[in-house]
Design an enzyme around this catalytic site. Sequence first.
Site, short mmCIF file in Angstrom:
data_model
loop_
_atom_site.label_atom_id
_atom_site.label_comp_id
_atom_site.label_asym_id
_atom_site.label_seq_id
_atom_site.Cartn_x
_atom_site.Cartn_y
_atom_site.Cartn_z
N THR A 169 4.27 2.88 5.75
CA THR A 169 2.89 2.39 5.71
C THR A 169 2.06 3.29 6.61
OG1 THR A 169 1.39 0.66 6.52
CG2 THR A 169 3.59 0.65 7.45
N ARG B 105 -6.33 -3.08 9.14
CA ARG B 105 -6.89 -4.44 9.19
C ARG B 105 -6.45 -5.18 10.44
NH1 ARG B 105 -5.71 -6.01 3.02
NH2 ARG B 105 -3.77 -5.05 3.67
N ALA C 77 15.30 10.90 -1.29
CA ALA C 77 16.45 10.86 -0.38
C ALA C 77 17.39 9.70 -0.74
CB ALA C 77 15.96 10.73 1.06
N GLY D 153 0.83 -1.21 0.00
CA GLY D 153 0.00 0.00 0.00
C GLY D 153 0.86 1.25 0.00
N ASP E 163 2.46 -0.07 11.99
CA ASP E 163 2.38 -1.34 12.71
C ASP E 163 3.71 -2.08 12.75
OD1 ASP E 163 2.45 -1.80 10.01
OD2 ASP E 163 0.84 -3.28 9.98
N HIS F 162 -23.87 15.27 20.79
CA HIS F 162 -23.44 14.37 19.70
C HIS F 162 -22.32 13.47 20.22
CE1 HIS F 162 -20.25 17.40 19.50
NE2 HIS F 162 -19.51 16.40 19.09
N ARG G 224 -26.50 14.08 16.33
CA ARG G 224 -26.41 12.67 15.94
C ARG G 224 -25.18 11.97 16.51
NH1 ARG G 224 -27.82 13.75 9.61
NH2 ARG G 224 -30.03 13.22 9.72
N GLU H 29 -11.07 -0.65 10.80
CA GLU H 29 -11.75 -1.63 9.93
C GLU H 29 -11.53 -3.07 10.39
OE1 GLU H 29 -10.06 -1.61 5.94
OE2 GLU H 29 -8.04 -1.40 6.74
N ARG I 102 1.00 -5.12 -4.97
CA ARG I 102 1.12 -6.25 -4.04
C ARG I 102 1.33 -7.47 -4.92
NH1 ARG I 102 -0.68 -4.17 0.92
NH2 ARG I 102 -2.37 -2.66 0.84
N ASP J 195 4.98 -4.29 6.16
CA ASP J 195 5.47 -5.61 6.58
C ASP J 195 5.64 -6.57 5.41
OD1 ASP J 195 2.73 -5.76 6.25
OD2 ASP J 195 2.38 -7.03 7.99
N ARG K 225 -25.15 7.81 12.12
CA ARG K 225 -24.68 7.83 10.75
C ARG K 225 -23.26 7.28 10.68
NH1 ARG K 225 -29.31 8.62 10.08
NH2 ARG K 225 -30.35 10.24 8.85
N ASP L 135 -0.18 2.37 8.38
CA ASP L 135 -0.64 1.57 9.53
C ASP L 135 0.19 1.75 10.80
OD1 ASP L 135 -2.62 0.57 7.91
OD2 ASP L 135 -1.58 -1.29 7.45
O1 F6P Z 1 -1.55 -1.41 4.73
C1 F6P Z 1 -2.11 -0.19 4.37
C2 F6P Z 1 -3.59 -0.30 4.14
O2 F6P Z 1 -4.07 0.97 3.76
C3 F6P Z 1 -4.41 -0.86 5.31
O3 F6P Z 1 -4.67 0.07 6.32
C4 F6P Z 1 -5.65 -1.32 4.59
O4 F6P Z 1 -6.31 -2.29 5.33
C5 F6P Z 1 -5.09 -1.86 3.30
O5 F6P Z 1 -3.86 -1.19 3.09
C6 F6P Z 1 -5.97 -1.71 2.09
O6 F6P Z 1 -5.33 -2.34 1.03
P1 F6P Z 1 -5.74 -2.16 -0.50
O7 F6P Z 1 -5.38 -0.75 -0.91
O8 F6P Z 1 -4.91 -3.17 -1.22
O9 F6P Z 1 -7.20 -2.38 -0.58
#
Ligand code: F6P
Length: 319
Positions: A125, A171, A22, A11, A129, A215, A162, A222, A72, A103, A243, A127
Amino acid sequence: VKRIGLLTSGGDAPGMNAAVRAVVRRALAAGCVAVGVQEGYAGLIEGWMEELDHRAVGDIIHRGGTILRTARSEAFRTPEGQERALEQLRRHAIDGLVAIGGDGTLRGALALHRRGFPVVGIPATIDNDLAGTDVTIGFDTAVNTVLEAINRVRDTATAHGRTFVIEVMGRHSGQIALMAGLAGGAESILVPEVPYDLDDVCARLLRGRQRGKRHSIIVVAEGAARGFEVAQAIEARTGLETRVTVLGHIQRGGTPSGRDRLVASILGAAAVEVLLQGQSGVMVGVRGDGWVATPIDQILATPRPLPEGWIQLAEVLAR
Ligand code: F6P
């Protein structure tokens, strides 16, 4: 090392371009040739590469996405794919590689390293992570993008009284949800790392209403739950008008923040220095004002925990 290849994979993340810039300019400063590989490991297998000079990476430090493009690659996970990649590296006389990504990218880098090819990883990334670095490139921008969205949602949430569920990316990681939730004033934050109880979320909502709250904002990673399911459950259990906003890939784009550009610039240069020192199979990461190199196998074996107590802190501060 004389010819340094570089690629972005997985991603995309804001700041990847600043890292590419750089790497290229630090390599050129050391008298090396920089060779950009298109579309990550997929392009490596196909031999899609070309030399990059100073000008090729001009005017990109502030741009999202990646000029090298990304993918990927399933094929690269196989031994045959990795052998073909090594063949291409030999054919193009590349003797060291910098792999920029998350990763999955590091797993690919480790595979090449184990086959004897010198590789250094740069963490990029949204994420955040990965162990071995204070922060990954792209995370800061993504959090700020989510915060901007939360600000906008707040206006309309208050106007209508709301409840809003905001679904963010992650993920397997609640980093974006936690940081943006806490900094954005969310009253509940749901992340994959921590078990949650929707009854608690609902009880907190109702207590807030009793105290006069107009609110509520709930941030959901996700990987913890789908925003629409959470919203449905809340409406069914509380009767509060709810919402949903799913931010999706908006979080991956946009101009990188100052912090992301800074980290990318430091780590891009560091990766080249580490390669030239003869190291391989390591990832460079930021630590305070400096940087460190850590073996990739160690990084992949070390889960990155969420800072403790921040979810509860968000709940307290949102009362
Ligand atoms: O790893 C980065 C990320 O944006 C995650 O947060 C997300 O779950 C995933 O990639 C979405 O992947 P794709 O763009 O392949 O749908």
